[in-house]
Design a protein around this motif. Sequence first.
Motif, PDB file in Angstrom:
ATOM      1  N   LEU A 299      -0.210  -6.999 -10.421  1.00 56.07           N
ATOM      2  CA  LEU A 299      -1.344  -7.831 -10.822  1.00 56.07           C
ATOM      3  C   LEU A 299      -2.213  -8.109  -9.601  1.00 56.07           C
ATOM      4  CD1 LEU A 299       0.534 -10.335 -13.146  1.00 56.07           C
ATOM      5  CD2 LEU A 299      -0.809  -8.332 -13.801  1.00 56.07           C
ATOM      6  N   GLY A 300      -2.598  -7.048  -8.902  1.00 62.02           N
ATOM      7  CA  GLY A 300      -3.547  -7.185  -7.806  1.00 62.02           C
ATOM      8  C   GLY A 300      -3.000  -7.041  -6.409  1.00 62.02           C
ATOM      9  N   LYS A 301      -1.709  -6.791  -6.255  1.00 60.69           N
ATOM     10  CA  LYS A 301      -1.149  -6.734  -4.906  1.00 60.69           C
ATOM     11  C   LYS A 301      -0.578  -5.363  -4.538  1.00 60.69           C
ATOM     12  CE  LYS A 301      -0.346 -11.615  -4.453  1.00 60.69           C
ATOM     13  NZ  LYS A 301       0.414 -12.573  -3.687  1.00 60.69           N
ATOM     14  N   VAL A 302      -0.969  -4.338  -5.278  1.00 58.05           N
ATOM     15  CA  VAL A 302      -0.545  -2.972  -4.989  1.00 58.05           C
ATOM     16  C   VAL A 302      -1.783  -2.085  -5.004  1.00 58.05           C
ATOM     17  CG1 VAL A 302       0.691  -0.951  -5.898  1.00 58.05           C
ATOM     18  CG2 VAL A 302       1.802  -3.176  -5.897  1.00 58.05           C
ATOM     19  N   CYS A 303      -1.851  -1.158  -4.050  1.00 62.13           N
ATOM     20  CA  CYS A 303      -2.886  -0.127  -4.126  1.00 62.13           C
ATOM     21  C   CYS A 303      -2.295   1.183  -3.622  1.00 62.13           C
ATOM     22  CB  CYS A 303      -4.147  -0.517  -3.371  1.00 62.13           C
ATOM     23  SG  CYS A 303      -4.109  -0.284  -1.610  1.00 62.13           S
ATOM     24  N   PHE A 304      -2.941   2.266  -4.002  1.00 61.83           N
ATOM     25  CA  PHE A 304      -2.522   3.597  -3.592  1.00 61.83           C
ATOM     26  C   PHE A 304      -3.581   4.148  -2.647  1.00 61.83           C
ATOM     27  CE2 PHE A 304      -0.764   2.832  -7.803  1.00 61.83           C
ATOM     28  CZ  PHE A 304       0.578   3.120  -7.586  1.00 61.83           C
ATOM     29  N   LEU A 305      -3.157   4.569  -1.462  1.00 64.29           N
ATOM     30  CA  LEU A 305      -4.054   5.144  -0.475  1.00 64.29           C
ATOM     31  C   LEU A 305      -3.750   6.638  -0.372  1.00 64.29           C
ATOM     32  CD1 LEU A 305      -6.172   4.795   1.786  1.00 64.29           C
ATOM     33  CD2 LEU A 305      -4.269   4.336   3.336  1.00 64.29           C
TER      34      LEU A 305
ATOM     35  N   VAL B 111       0.866  -1.184   0.000  1.00 62.67           N
ATOM     36  CA  VAL B 111       0.000   0.000   0.000  1.00 62.67           C
ATOM     37  C   VAL B 111       0.899   1.228   0.000  1.00 62.67           C
ATOM     38  CG1 VAL B 111      -1.800   1.281   1.225  1.00 62.67           C
ATOM     39  CG2 VAL B 111      -1.781  -1.226   1.306  1.00 62.67           C
ATOM     40  N   PHE B 112       0.810   1.988  -1.074  1.00 59.88           N
ATOM     41  CA  PHE B 112       1.555   3.239  -1.152  1.00 59.88           C
ATOM     42  C   PHE B 112       0.665   4.353  -0.629  1.00 59.88           C
ATOM     43  CE2 PHE B 112       3.816   0.796  -4.423  1.00 59.88           C
ATOM     44  CZ  PHE B 112       5.127   1.037  -4.044  1.00 59.88           C
ATOM     45  N   MET B 113       1.108   5.006   0.437  1.00 59.77           N
ATOM     46  CA  MET B 113       0.337   6.108   1.012  1.00 59.77           C
ATOM     47  C   MET B 113       0.830   7.421   0.420  1.00 59.77           C
ATOM     48  SD  MET B 113      -0.167   4.943   4.958  1.00 59.77           S
ATOM     49  CE  MET B 113      -1.259   6.306   5.275  1.00 59.77           C
TER      50      MET B 113
ATOM     51  N   ARG C  65     -11.439  -1.951   4.729  1.00 58.29           N
ATOM     52  CA  ARG C  65     -11.308  -2.202   3.292  1.00 58.29           C
ATOM     53  C   ARG C  65      -9.917  -2.752   2.963  1.00 58.29           C
ATOM     54  NH1 ARG C  65     -12.792   2.229  -1.372  1.00 58.29           N
ATOM     55  NH2 ARG C  65     -12.995   0.734  -3.056  1.00 58.29           N
ATOM     56  N   LEU C  66      -8.888  -2.163   3.591  1.00 57.62           N
ATOM     57  CA  LEU C  66      -7.521  -2.638   3.369  1.00 57.62           C
ATOM     58  C   LEU C  66      -7.323  -4.059   3.893  1.00 57.62           C
ATOM     59  CD1 LEU C  66      -5.434   0.569   4.123  1.00 57.62           C
ATOM     60  CD2 LEU C  66      -5.686  -0.577   1.909  1.00 57.62           C
ATOM     61  N   VAL C  67      -7.926  -4.370   5.032  1.00 56.90           N
ATOM     62  CA  VAL C  67      -7.809  -5.720   5.586  1.00 56.90           C
ATOM     63  C   VAL C  67      -8.496  -6.726   4.660  1.00 56.90           C
ATOM     64  CG1 VAL C  67      -8.544  -7.225   7.493  1.00 56.90           C
ATOM     65  CG2 VAL C  67      -7.491  -5.017   7.982  1.00 56.90           C
ATOM     66  N   ARG C  68      -9.655  -6.365   4.097  1.00 58.13           N
ATOM     67  CA  ARG C  68     -10.320  -7.252   3.133  1.00 58.13           C
ATOM     68  C   ARG C  68      -9.440  -7.480   1.908  1.00 58.13           C
ATOM     69  NH1 ARG C  68     -15.503  -4.197   2.499  1.00 58.13           N
ATOM     70  NH2 ARG C  68     -14.992  -3.273   4.442  1.00 58.13           N
ATOM     71  N   MET C  69      -8.830  -6.403   1.413  1.00 63.35           N
ATOM     72  CA  MET C  69      -7.926  -6.535   0.272  1.00 63.35           C
ATOM     73  C   MET C  69      -6.753  -7.436   0.622  1.00 63.35           C
ATOM     74  SD  MET C  69      -7.869  -2.666  -1.240  1.00 63.35           S
ATOM     75  CE  MET C  69      -6.709  -3.046  -2.540  1.00 63.35           C
ATOM     76  N   LEU C  70      -6.194  -7.260   1.810  1.00 68.17           N
ATOM     77  CA  LEU C  70      -5.064  -8.072   2.253  1.00 68.17           C
ATOM     78  C   LEU C  70      -5.449  -9.543   2.349  1.00 68.17           C
ATOM     79  CD1 LEU C  70      -2.209  -8.445   3.309  1.00 68.17           C
ATOM     80  CD2 LEU C  70      -3.047  -7.805   5.574  1.00 68.17           C
TER      81      LEU C  70
ATOM     82  N   VAL D 155      -6.995   2.926  -6.501  1.00 69.39           N
ATOM     83  CA  VAL D 155      -6.676   4.133  -5.736  1.00 69.39           C
ATOM     84  C   VAL D 155      -7.809   4.341  -4.740  1.00 69.39           C
ATOM     85  CG1 VAL D 155      -6.263   6.618  -5.833  1.00 69.39           C
ATOM     86  CG2 VAL D 155      -5.467   5.150  -7.696  1.00 69.39           C
ATOM     87  N   LEU D 156      -7.467   4.409  -3.462  1.00 71.53           N
ATOM     88  CA  LEU D 156      -8.452   4.656  -2.415  1.00 71.53           C
ATOM     89  C   LEU D 156      -8.224   6.055  -1.861  1.00 71.53           C
ATOM     90  CD1 LEU D 156      -8.080   1.297  -0.436  1.00 71.53           C
ATOM     91  CD2 LEU D 156      -9.657   1.793  -2.300  1.00 71.53           C
ATOM     92  N   PHE D 157      -9.281   6.829  -1.752  1.00 73.28           N
ATOM     93  CA  PHE D 157      -9.194   8.174  -1.191  1.00 73.28           C
ATOM     94  C   PHE D 157      -9.823   8.157   0.196  1.00 73.28           C
ATOM     95  CE2 PHE D 157      -9.077   8.802  -5.742  1.00 73.28           C
ATOM     96  CZ  PHE D 157      -8.106   9.775  -5.896  1.00 73.28           C
TER      97      PHE D 157
END
Length: 131
Positions: free
Chosen positions: A50-56, A23-25, A101-106, A84-86
């Motif tokens: 491919l599904g294991k990175v998100c931007f917060l 997770v990039f903050m 939401r992040l825990v579900r993604m994890l 991208v999550l805001f």
Amino acid sequence: HLATSLPLPSERDHLRPRIDLVVFMIDIKSKYSLKNVETSLAYVDASFFLGKVCFLVTGVGRVNACSIETNAVCKLGETYCSPVLFCELELEGVRAATAQRLVRMLRICAGHIPGVSALSFVSLMRKSNDD
């Protein structure tokens, strides 16, 4: 585990657990924050995109204090095919919802949700964002 930048130091590599989600903050109030993320992206293995990175993106509640255009962050998500999550971390309810939401993604990325892969999850998110 938190890191302020990448690459991670190699001296404890053998003790580091498997990385399931990155997770990039990005603090929307700091241009340095976006530059740090852009620099760190070069150290992430291509398979993670491919599904294991998100931007917060944090600090979105104070539009007048923004130093980064939201379009720049959205373009980053598009470029790396990552969600991208805001959020606004100063609001307790939003902070709790974002954490859930992040825990579900994890859990999905770690393979703890039967029948759902990280790649299929991201493709579902992309379709809902495109609508």
